[in-house]
Enzyme design. Structure first.
Site, PDB file in Angstrom:
ATOM      1  N   SER A 163      -4.080   6.102   8.016  1.00 28.00           N
ATOM      2  CA  SER A 163      -2.909   5.222   7.934  1.00 28.00           C
ATOM      3  C   SER A 163      -2.123   5.216   9.231  1.00 28.00           C
ATOM      4  CB  SER A 163      -1.992   5.694   6.800  1.00 28.00           C
ATOM      5  OG  SER A 163      -0.765   4.999   6.810  1.00 28.00           O
ATOM      6  N   TYR A 196       3.547  11.414   2.852  1.00 28.38           N
ATOM      7  CA  TYR A 196       2.350  10.570   2.820  1.00 28.38           C
ATOM      8  C   TYR A 196       1.689  10.536   4.201  1.00 28.38           C
ATOM      9  CZ  TYR A 196      -0.469   6.357   3.153  1.00 28.38           C
ATOM     10  OH  TYR A 196      -1.495   5.469   3.418  1.00 28.38           O
ATOM     11  N   LYS A 247       0.448  -2.824  -7.499  1.00 31.68           N
ATOM     12  CA  LYS A 247       1.116  -1.836  -6.661  1.00 31.68           C
ATOM     13  C   LYS A 247       2.637  -1.819  -6.826  1.00 31.68           C
ATOM     14  CE  LYS A 247      -0.372  -1.318  -2.400  1.00 31.68           C
ATOM     15  NZ  LYS A 247      -0.792   0.102  -2.374  1.00 31.68           N
TER      16      LYS A 247
END
Length: 333
Positions: free
Chosen positions: A117, A140, A178
């Site tokens: 990411s 994250y 989502k």
């Protein structure tokens, strides 16, 4: 021989399953957690050989169920909620799970393509695949960063292709499950259809209202990049997966609104007209995101291009318009 896709019912995973299907590949083991069962719709038009829950899949690897029968693992399974604060859950779900799969693929000499990411870069102003550019702002991002570091530390021991793809801001079909973590293109489309206006954050990080800039990349391009590496098992590395061109949230809003207006047979508007007419509105920047928000991202695409990926990448104007057209077609059905 099976292709394994983890996170297969999720946004990127389901699009990859569909992309493999479009190549005639249906011997796919879809791995995911369907505790929230509404994600099944992402696979309803796909063909797979079998579905396994994550824990069942890991047990099957341990007991040799898939010995010598896996062609490649495309690992997309992760918690992608950038506001999640449960660090133990995040590290188990993202870091430990990824380690277990990589270790298995190394032992069995299986190509392994995984989702990293752009969150690993944090507040960096330079988005190049190098340690000095990396500094995640949330757990994250840290979970993705730590696994990238594990890959780097063990590079000399790897026995088959390993590719990490640092996704930037991906938008496109199959993201409806989502919720708040869906792309801004998805939210702008639905806001405009429901209320005739969209809401963006006021300025932050030195940027004017709605002018924070991200590298927004279409799921169409993300699928193509993944398939490129499946086609080229001799190429390994950690690569940015974006467009290389940052665009503003205002740009995404304008593209989303004008795609809807075109379907209504209304003329396109420019940003200033939308602001003046109240079609674009600005809301206060959330206090809980201060210090944890990337106001600017822009992928350095040099490494991917040097690896041989030569396809053109969709701009916001192109990709968001195509996406909104598909959402409108779905709504009409």
């Amino acid at each position: 021989m099976y292709h394994v896709v983890t996170g297969a019912a999720g946004f990127i995973g389901a699009n990859l399953v569909k992309g493999l299907n479009q190549r005639g590949i249906t011997d796919i083991i879809a791995v995911d957690d369907l505790t929230h069962g509404d994600k099944f719709v992402n696979l309803a038009d796909c063909d797979i050989a079998d579905y396994l829950d994550r824990e069942s899949f890991l047990r099957a690897l341990e007991d040799g169920t898939f010995s010598s029968s896996i062609e490649a693992v495309v690992h997309q399974g992760a918690c992608s909620d950038t506001t999640e604060t449960d660090g133990r859950y995040m590290m188990q779900n993202n870091y430990r799970y990824s380690r277990a799969l990589l270790d298995y693929c190394t032992e069995e000499q299986i190509p392994f393509i995984y989702a990293s990411s752009a969150a690993v870069y944090g507040a960096s102003a330079t988005f190049r695949e190098a340690r000095e550019c990396e500094g995640p702002l949330n757990i994250y991002g840290y979970s993705k960063f730590l696994f990238d570091q594990y890959v780097r530390r063990n590079w000399a021991d790897l026995t088959a292709q390993v590719v990490g793809l640092r996704y930037f801001n991906v938008y496109g079909e199959r993201e409806q499950h989502k919720g708040r973590m869906a792309s801004v293109a998805f939210h702008f489309f639905n806001q405009y259809r429901a209320a005739g206006s969209v809401k963006l954050f006021e300025g932050s990080g030195g940027y004017a209202n709605g002018e924070q800039r991200r590298d927004f990349v279409s799921i169409e391009d993300i699928v193509k990049i993944n398939l490129f590496f499946l086609d080229n098992p001799g190429k390994s590395g950690i690569f940015n997966a974006g467009t290389g061109a940052a665009q503003s949230f205002n740009d995404v809003a304008v593209a989303s609104i004008n795609a809807c207006r075109k379907a209504q047979h209304l003329p396109a508007l420019v940003l200033a007209e939308m602001q003046h007419q109240g079609v674009i509105q600005y809301i206060p920047f959330p206090p809980d995101l201060r210090g944890k928000y990337q106001s600017f991202t822009q992928a350095d695409m040099s490494a991917l291009r040097e690896a041989g990926y030569a396809e053109p990448l969709l701009t916001v104007e192109q990709g968001v318009a195509r996406y909104c057209d598909k959402l409108l077609q779905r709504a009409a059905r």
